[in-house]
Design an enzyme around this catalytic site. Structure first.
Site, PDB file in Angstrom:
ATOM      1  N   ASP A  23       0.931  -1.113  -0.129  1.00 56.57           N
ATOM      2  CA  ASP A  23      -0.091  -0.040  -0.039  1.00 56.57           C
ATOM      3  C   ASP A  23       0.979   1.191  -0.102  1.00 56.57           C
ATOM      4  OD1 ASP A  23      -2.486  -1.378  -0.224  1.00 56.57           O
ATOM      5  OD2 ASP A  23      -2.393  -1.822   2.138  1.00 56.57           O
ATOM      6  N   LYS A  45       0.616  -8.010  -2.969  1.00 58.42           N
ATOM      7  CA  LYS A  45      -0.772  -7.593  -3.478  1.00 58.42           C
ATOM      8  C   LYS A  45      -0.624  -6.191  -3.817  1.00 58.42           C
ATOM      9  CE  LYS A  45      -4.159  -5.281  -1.318  1.00 58.42           C
ATOM     10  NZ  LYS A  45      -5.162  -4.609  -0.646  1.00 58.42           N
ATOM     11  N   ASP A  72      -5.365  -6.311  -6.643  1.00 58.45           N
ATOM     12  CA  ASP A  72      -6.466  -6.034  -6.046  1.00 58.45           C
ATOM     13  C   ASP A  72      -7.267  -4.839  -6.600  1.00 58.45           C
ATOM     14  OD1 ASP A  72      -8.561  -6.393  -4.099  1.00 58.45           O
ATOM     15  OD2 ASP A  72      -7.286  -5.380  -2.670  1.00 58.45           O
ATOM     16  N   LEU A  73      -8.000  -4.984  -7.696  1.00 62.17           N
ATOM     17  CA  LEU A  73      -8.719  -3.603  -8.160  1.00 62.17           C
ATOM     18  C   LEU A  73     -10.095  -3.673  -7.860  1.00 62.17           C
ATOM     19  CD1 LEU A  73      -6.597  -3.133 -11.475  1.00 62.17           C
ATOM     20  CD2 LEU A  73      -6.181  -2.067  -9.213  1.00 62.17           C
ATOM     21  N   LYS A  74     -10.675  -4.985  -7.552  1.00 64.15           N
ATOM     22  CA  LYS A  74     -12.124  -4.947  -7.099  1.00 64.15           C
ATOM     23  C   LYS A  74     -13.123  -4.355  -8.360  1.00 64.15           C
ATOM     24  CE  LYS A  74     -11.150  -4.595  -2.129  1.00 64.15           C
ATOM     25  NZ  LYS A  74      -9.916  -4.444  -1.946  1.00 64.15           N
ATOM     26  N   HIS A  76     -16.125  -3.654 -10.588  1.00 58.51           N
ATOM     27  CA  HIS A  76     -17.576  -3.609 -10.375  1.00 58.51           C
ATOM     28  C   HIS A  76     -18.200  -2.983 -11.340  1.00 58.51           C
ATOM     29  CE1 HIS A  76     -20.806  -3.319  -7.021  1.00 58.51           C
ATOM     30  NE2 HIS A  76     -21.473  -3.753  -8.142  1.00 58.51           N
ATOM     31  N   ASP A  77     -18.938  -3.343 -12.589  1.00 57.39           N
ATOM     32  CA  ASP A  77     -19.576  -2.581 -13.409  1.00 57.39           C
ATOM     33  C   ASP A  77     -20.377  -3.302 -14.304  1.00 57.39           C
ATOM     34  OD1 ASP A  77     -20.068  -0.847 -15.695  1.00 57.39           O
ATOM     35  OD2 ASP A  77     -18.139   0.375 -15.204  1.00 57.39           O
ATOM     36  N   ILE A  78     -20.838  -3.039 -15.531  1.00 55.57           N
ATOM     37  CA  ILE A  78     -21.769  -4.086 -16.069  1.00 55.57           C
ATOM     38  C   ILE A  78     -20.727  -5.253 -16.709  1.00 55.57           C
ATOM     39  CG2 ILE A  78     -23.593  -2.243 -16.517  1.00 55.57           C
ATOM     40  CD1 ILE A  78     -22.300  -2.123 -19.503  1.00 55.57           C
ATOM     41  N   ASN A  80     -20.163  -6.677 -19.715  1.00 59.36           N
ATOM     42  CA  ASN A  80     -19.151  -6.777 -20.661  1.00 59.36           C
ATOM     43  C   ASN A  80     -18.057  -5.589 -20.258  1.00 59.36           C
ATOM     44  OD1 ASN A  80     -18.424  -6.840 -23.489  1.00 59.36           O
ATOM     45  ND2 ASN A  80     -19.000  -4.627 -23.796  1.00 59.36           N
ATOM     46  N   THR A  81     -18.243  -4.671 -19.470  1.00 58.17           N
ATOM     47  CA  THR A  81     -17.112  -3.817 -19.128  1.00 58.17           C
ATOM     48  C   THR A  81     -16.326  -4.352 -18.349  1.00 58.17           C
ATOM     49  OG1 THR A  81     -18.618  -1.830 -19.305  1.00 58.17           O
ATOM     50  CG2 THR A  81     -16.746  -1.390 -18.165  1.00 58.17           C
ATOM     51  N   THR A 136     -15.523  -5.820   4.355  1.00 60.08           N
ATOM     52  CA  THR A 136     -15.515  -6.123   5.892  1.00 60.08           C
ATOM     53  C   THR A 136     -15.413  -4.834   6.689  1.00 60.08           C
ATOM     54  OG1 THR A 136     -12.835  -5.972   5.571  1.00 60.08           O
ATOM     55  CG2 THR A 136     -13.995  -8.149   5.990  1.00 60.08           C
ATOM     56  N   GLN A 208      -8.023  -2.079  11.729  1.00 63.75           N
ATOM     57  CA  GLN A 208      -8.847  -3.467  11.498  1.00 63.75           C
ATOM     58  C   GLN A 208      -9.532  -3.566  12.857  1.00 63.75           C
ATOM     59  OE1 GLN A 208      -9.111  -4.833   8.926  1.00 63.75           O
ATOM     60  NE2 GLN A 208      -7.299  -4.657   7.751  1.00 63.75           N
ATOM     61  N   GLY A 228      -0.530  -6.252   5.582  1.00 57.14           N
ATOM     62  CA  GLY A 228       0.257  -4.983   5.164  1.00 57.14           C
ATOM     63  C   GLY A 228       1.011  -4.562   6.061  1.00 57.14           C
ATOM     64  N   ARG A 229       0.350  -3.864   7.084  1.00 58.03           N
ATOM     65  CA  ARG A 229       1.123  -2.863   8.072  1.00 58.03           C
ATOM     66  C   ARG A 229       1.891  -3.802   9.199  1.00 58.03           C
ATOM     67  NH1 ARG A 229      -3.902   0.897   9.034  1.00 58.03           N
ATOM     68  NH2 ARG A 229      -4.871  -1.173   8.377  1.00 58.03           N
TER      69      ARG A 229
HETATM   70  O1  C5P Z   1      -2.275  -3.150   6.814  1.00 60.90           O
HETATM   71  P1  C5P Z   1      -3.346  -4.253   6.795  1.00 60.90           P
HETATM   72  O2  C5P Z   1      -2.863  -5.406   7.188  1.00 60.90           O
HETATM   73  O3  C5P Z   1      -4.540  -3.850   7.398  1.00 60.90           O
HETATM   74  O4  C5P Z   1      -3.647  -4.174   5.028  1.00 60.90           O
HETATM   75  C1  C5P Z   1      -4.557  -5.159   4.667  1.00 60.90           C
HETATM   76  C2  C5P Z   1      -4.739  -5.075   3.352  1.00 60.90           C
HETATM   77  O5  C5P Z   1      -6.099  -5.675   2.630  1.00 60.90           O
HETATM   78  C3  C5P Z   1      -5.028  -3.562   2.796  1.00 60.90           C
HETATM   79  O6  C5P Z   1      -4.553  -3.522   1.573  1.00 60.90           O
HETATM   80  C4  C5P Z   1      -6.536  -3.153   2.543  1.00 60.90           C
HETATM   81  O7  C5P Z   1      -6.763  -2.629   1.799  1.00 60.90           O
HETATM   82  C5  C5P Z   1      -6.967  -4.873   2.234  1.00 60.90           C
HETATM   83  N1  C5P Z   1      -8.325  -5.135   2.754  1.00 60.90           N
HETATM   84  C6  C5P Z   1      -8.907  -5.098   3.731  1.00 60.90           C
HETATM   85  N2  C5P Z   1     -10.200  -5.693   4.153  1.00 60.90           N
HETATM   86  C7  C5P Z   1     -10.939  -5.933   3.158  1.00 60.90           C
HETATM   87  C8  C5P Z   1     -10.322  -5.948   1.892  1.00 60.90           C
HETATM   88  C9  C5P Z   1      -9.055  -5.430   1.483  1.00 60.90           C
HETATM   89  O8  C5P Z   1      -7.941  -4.758   4.596  1.00 60.90           O
HETATM   90  N3  C5P Z   1     -12.059  -6.172   3.345  1.00 60.90           N
END
Ligand code: C5P
Length: 252
Positions: A23, A45, A72-74, A76-78, A80-81, A136, A208, A228-229
Site C-alpha cells: 500500500d 498485493k 486487487d482492483l475490485k 464492479h460494473d456491467i 461486458n465492461t 469487511t 482493523q 500489510g502494516r
Molecule cells: O495493513 P493491513 O494488514 O490492515 O492491510 C490489509 C490490506 O488488505 C490492505 O491493502 C487493505 O486495503 C486490504 N483489505 C482489507 N479489508 C478488506 C479488503 C482488503 O483490509 N475487506
C-alpha cells in the site's frame, strides 16, 4: 539461498500463502521494501493506491523479480465492461484478479468466461479470479443504511455470494477471517479464501477490527493471508515476515 539469521540460523523461505500488501504510491518505496524482504516474501498485493499512482509498472516489476501478484482492483460494473477490463489486465501476468460479487451472477460469469478465453487465446496460465463478497468495513449500521432488513444478516449474504461466485466459475473469495469457516463449509475444500484483517498476536490493530492471528485464520480455512502494516511498518520487516511465516507453518 544464502539467507542468514544471526541468532536462529537459516531464515525460513517464503510461504506463498502470505501475501504482503504494497500500500504505497511510488515505486521507490515498493523497491525498497521488496528488496529488503528478498526471499522471505514471494507474493505481493498491488491495490488501488499503487496501481492508480504508478500503473502497470507496479505489476510488471514484481513479475520480473519472480514474485506472485494479486492485483486487487475490485472491478464492479456491467458484465461486458468488467469482462473487457479484465482482458486488458491479462498481459500484465498477475496471478490473481478480483471483482465485486455484488455485480451479480452474470457479471461474474462473464468475467470468468472472458478471462479463461483470453488466457487460452494467449496460451498463458489463467489468473485466479476471486470475488469480494461484503466489504469487511461494512458495519451493521451501514448495512441497515443500505436498505437491508435486520432479518438479513451480513454473514448469510457473505456465504450466499460466495456460493454464487463459485457457481459463476470463480476460484474463490476475499473475506474476513471470521467468515472463513462458514465459506469453507459452504464451498468445499478447493475454494480459495483470501483474508485481510490478520494480525500476529500482540501487534497493533491499526484500523482493523474483525481480526484473527495468522494461525487461526488458516485453521478457519483461509488459503491466503493479506498482511500489510504488520510487515510494512515494522521496525524490522524481515523479522516480522519471518515470525508470521513461522506461525503459519503450524498449519499446513
Ligand atoms: O495493513 P493491513 O494488514 O490492515 O492491510 C490489509 C490490506 O488488505 C490492505 O491493502 C487493505 O486495503 C486490504 N483489505 C482489507 N479489508 C478488506 C479488503 C482488503 O483490509 N475487506
Amino acid at each position: 539461498m544464502g539467507l542468514k539469521n544471526d541468532d536462529k540460523g537459516a531464515l525460513k523461505m517464503a510461504d506463498e500463502r502470505l501475501i504482503a500488501a504494497l500500500d504505497f504510491h511510488d515505486m521507490d518505496e515498493v523497491r525498497a521494501l521488496v528488496n529488503k524482504l528478498g526471499d522471505s516474501v514471494s507474493s505481493y498485493k498491488v491495490g488501488m493506491e499503487l496501481y492508480y499512482s504508478v500503473g502497470r509498472e507496479s505489476v510488471t516489476w514484481l513479475k520480473e523479480k519472480g514474485k506472485k501478484v494479486f492485483l486487487d482492483l475490485k472491478l464492479h460494473d456491467i458484465p461486458n465492461t468488467v469482462g473487457s477490463g479484465l482482458c486488458s489486465l491479462m498481459d500484465l501476468g498477475a496471478d490473481m484478479l478480483n471483482v465485486h460479487a455484488e455485480g451479480g451472477y452474470t457479471m461474474m460469469k462473464t468475467a470468468a468466461d472472458r478471462l479463461h478465453k483470453a488466457a487460452e487465446d494467449a496460451n498463458v496460465p489463467c489468473p485466479k479470479l476471486i470475488a469480494v463478497t461484503v466489504l469487511t468495513s461494512i458495519s451493521e449500521d451501514e448495512w441497515a443504511e443500505l436498505g437491508f432488513s435486520e432479518k438479513v444478516q451480513i454473514k448469510d449474504i457473505v456465504v450466499h455470494l460466495a456460493r454464487l461466485a463459485q457457481k459463476a466459475g470463480l476460484d474463490g473469495v476475499v473475506a474476513s477471517p471470521q467468515e472463513a469457516a462458514m465459506i469453507r463449509e459452504a464451498c468445499g475444500k478447493d475454494f480459495l479464501i483470501v483474508t485481510p484483517g490478520v494480525r500476529p498476536a500482540g501487534s497493533s490493530l491499526d484500523d482493523q477490527s474483525r481480526i484473527a492471528t495468522p494461525a487461526s485464520a488458516l485453521r478457519a480455512g483461509a488459503t491466503h493471508l493479506v498482511i500489510g502494516r504488520p510487515i510494512r511498518a515494522a521496525e524490522n520487516p524481515v523479522k516480522a515476515a519471518q515470525d508470521i511465516i513461522k506461525e503459519m507453518e503450524q498449519v499446513k
